[in-house]
Write an enzyme that holds these catalytic residues in place. Structure first.
Site, short mmCIF file in Angstrom:
data_model
loop_
_atom_site.label_atom_id
_atom_site.label_comp_id
_atom_site.label_asym_id
_atom_site.label_seq_id
_atom_site.Cartn_x
_atom_site.Cartn_y
_atom_site.Cartn_z
N ILE A 103 -5.12 9.71 34.08
CA ILE A 103 -6.44 10.18 33.66
C ILE A 103 -7.23 9.04 33.02
O ILE A 103 -8.26 9.27 32.41
CB ILE A 103 -6.26 11.33 32.63
CG1 ILE A 103 -5.38 10.84 31.46
CG2 ILE A 103 -5.64 12.54 33.30
CD1 ILE A 103 -5.39 11.75 30.28
N ASP A 104 -6.71 7.82 33.17
CA ASP A 104 -7.27 6.70 32.39
C ASP A 104 -8.42 5.96 33.07
O ASP A 104 -9.06 5.11 32.45
CB ASP A 104 -6.15 5.71 32.00
CG ASP A 104 -5.34 5.22 33.21
OD1 ASP A 104 -5.92 5.03 34.29
OD2 ASP A 104 -4.11 5.02 33.06
N HIS A 119 -5.13 14.88 38.33
CA HIS A 119 -5.06 15.48 37.00
C HIS A 119 -6.35 15.28 36.21
O HIS A 119 -6.36 15.36 34.99
CB HIS A 119 -3.86 14.91 36.23
CG HIS A 119 -2.54 15.35 36.80
ND1 HIS A 119 -1.34 14.78 36.46
CD2 HIS A 119 -2.24 16.32 37.70
CE1 HIS A 119 -0.36 15.37 37.13
NE2 HIS A 119 -0.88 16.31 37.89
N CYS A 165 -25.16 25.52 25.77
CA CYS A 165 -24.84 26.95 25.67
C CYS A 165 -23.93 27.28 24.49
O CYS A 165 -23.59 28.44 24.29
CB CYS A 165 -24.21 27.44 26.98
SG CYS A 165 -22.51 26.90 27.18
N ASN A 228 9.32 1.47 41.40
CA ASN A 228 9.53 2.06 40.06
C ASN A 228 10.63 1.29 39.36
O ASN A 228 11.48 0.67 40.01
CB ASN A 228 9.93 3.54 40.21
CG ASN A 228 9.54 4.36 38.99
OD1 ASN A 228 8.39 4.29 38.54
ND2 ASN A 228 10.45 5.13 38.44
P1 NAD Z 1 6.35 9.65 34.07
O1 NAD Z 1 6.12 9.23 32.66
O2 NAD Z 1 7.12 10.89 34.35
O3 NAD Z 1 7.07 8.48 34.89
C1 NAD Z 1 6.66 7.15 34.81
C2 NAD Z 1 7.67 6.33 35.60
O4 NAD Z 1 7.21 5.00 35.66
C3 NAD Z 1 9.05 6.31 34.94
O5 NAD Z 1 10.05 6.50 35.93
C4 NAD Z 1 9.12 4.92 34.31
O6 NAD Z 1 10.45 4.45 34.25
C5 NAD Z 1 8.27 4.14 35.29
N1 NAD Z 1 7.63 2.94 34.72
C6 NAD Z 1 7.10 2.78 33.48
N2 NAD Z 1 6.53 1.58 33.38
C7 NAD Z 1 6.71 0.95 34.58
C8 NAD Z 1 6.33 -0.31 35.09
N3 NAD Z 1 5.67 -1.21 34.34
N4 NAD Z 1 6.65 -0.61 36.38
C9 NAD Z 1 7.35 0.27 37.15
N5 NAD Z 1 7.72 1.49 36.71
C10 NAD Z 1 7.39 1.82 35.44
O7 NAD Z 1 4.91 9.65 34.73
P2 NAD Z 1 4.30 10.48 35.92
O8 NAD Z 1 5.26 10.53 37.06
O9 NAD Z 1 2.94 9.93 36.12
O10 NAD Z 1 4.17 11.95 35.33
C11 NAD Z 1 3.80 12.19 34.00
C12 NAD Z 1 2.50 12.93 33.76
O11 NAD Z 1 1.92 12.30 32.60
C13 NAD Z 1 1.47 12.83 34.82
O12 NAD Z 1 1.02 14.11 35.03
C14 NAD Z 1 0.33 11.98 34.21
O13 NAD Z 1 -0.89 12.64 34.44
C15 NAD Z 1 0.55 12.04 32.72
N6 NAD Z 1 0.29 10.76 31.98
C16 NAD Z 1 -0.75 9.95 32.32
C17 NAD Z 1 -0.97 8.75 31.63
C18 NAD Z 1 -2.15 7.87 32.01
O14 NAD Z 1 -3.22 8.39 32.38
N7 NAD Z 1 -2.01 6.54 31.97
C19 NAD Z 1 -0.10 8.37 30.62
C20 NAD Z 1 0.96 9.24 30.28
C21 NAD Z 1 1.16 10.45 30.97
#
Ligand code: NAD
Length: 258
Positions: A103-104, A119, A165, A228
């Site tokens: 969402i960033d 999202h 509103c 990942n």
């Molecule tokens: P998640 O946190 O479940 O998984 C993130 C994955 O990325 C993990 O497996 C982690 O080990 C891996 N990871 C972390 N840093 C990494 C890097 N530098 N290089 C490679 N891999 C890396 O995240 P998800 O699958 O996106 O699901 C979580 C939910 O959280 C989503 O719905 C998302 O919308 C939300 N979320 C969004 C943000 C954002 O907007 N930046 C931040 C936190 C959570």
């Protein structure tokens, strides 16, 4: 370059409709914690508090939600080399689109032009009406940049309301308890099934329903690459798994073909 990164470069070289699907892990190198990062935002805020219904019912939850947004944007997160490499795929004429769970707004800041935010986005706010129910916003149509709401918060209003509103104003993100926007889901499915390569980056591939998209790709005959830093439940169905940091793997692989 590792052999896996070289294999990703080779797949990119052969592809002209690359769809990228990103999760929180693509933004950790911009300083935005994912769900598991030690000391990250989710160790201080409980995501279960941020359901749509709790937001509507509780002034305290709204205030806490705006405080979290304020903290998030105070750090002024910038795109990192992974976001920039994904934008470079498009500039090289090989991009089909980017689907993100984030969402960033960092893909757009990096230069990607077709980004599907399944999202929603924290960079916009909208009116959701006075007492919406069942996760369904029923606002008057008012929207504004997130900076508008943060200015109200900074001026001492812990829960900004709609200037048109009087309804509640909420970040344009999809909260727990809210359905994903059907248009975004439809476009995400189109981008996956009509791609010639799907690359997932920084997602644990565990959060339903977004985790379905890579499976849809495989069922549609689209090769799947998972980038990942830890195992995912879908590694076994991927054409290629590259274990490593997104901000290192992607610039290397993309740099070899652009
Ligand atoms: P998640 O946190 O479940 O998984 C993130 C994955 O990325 C993990 O497996 C982690 O080990 C891996 N990871 C972390 N840093 C990494 C890097 N530098 N290089 C490679 N891999 C890396 O995240 P998800 O699958 O996106 O699901 C979580 C939910 O959280 C989503 O719905 C998302 O919308 C939300 N979320 C969004 C943000 C954002 O907007 N930046 C931040 C936190 C959570």
């Amino acid at each position: 370059m590792t052999s896996d990164t070289a294999a990703l470069a080779e797949l990119l070289r052969r592809s002209h409709q690359v769809t990228t699907f990103t999760g929180a892990g693509v933004s950790t190198e911009s300083g935005i914690p994912d769900f598991r990062s030690p000391g990250g935002v989710w160790t201080r805020y409980d995501p279960r508090d941020f359901t749509f219904d709790r937001y509507v019912e509780s002034a305290e939850v709204r205030a806490s939600s705006w405080a979290m947004r304020r903290e998030f944007f105070a750090r002024d997160p910038r795109p990192n080399p992974a976001h920039l490499a994904i934008a470079a795929i498009e500039r090289a004429g090989r991009g089909h689109g980017v689907i993100t769970q984030n969402i960033d707004g960092l893909h757009q800041l990096a230069g990607s032009t077709h980004v599907v935010e399944i999202h929603g986005t924290a960079r916009e706010v909208l009116c959701i009406g006075r007492t919406p129910r069942y996760g369904m916003p029923e606002g008057c149509g008012f929207t504004a940049p997130h900076t508008w709401a943060l200015e109200q918060v900074d001026a001492g209003d812990p829960g900004p309301t709609c200037p048109e509103c009087g309804g509640l104003v909420k970040s344009a993100t999809i909260s727990f308890g809210q359905a994903m926007p059907p248009d975004a889901v439809e476009e995400a499915e189109r981008l996956v099934t009509s791609a010639d390569l799907l690359v997932t980056v920084g997602s644990s591939l565990q959060v339903w329903p977004a985790a379905d998209l890579p499976e849809l790709a495989v069922r549609s005959g689209v090769p799947l690459v998972i980038v990942n830093d830890e195992r995912t439940p879908l590694d076994a169905i991927a054409t290629l798994v590259v274990r490593g940091r997104a901000g290192e793997v992607l610039p290397e692989a993309v740099g070899a073909v652009t």
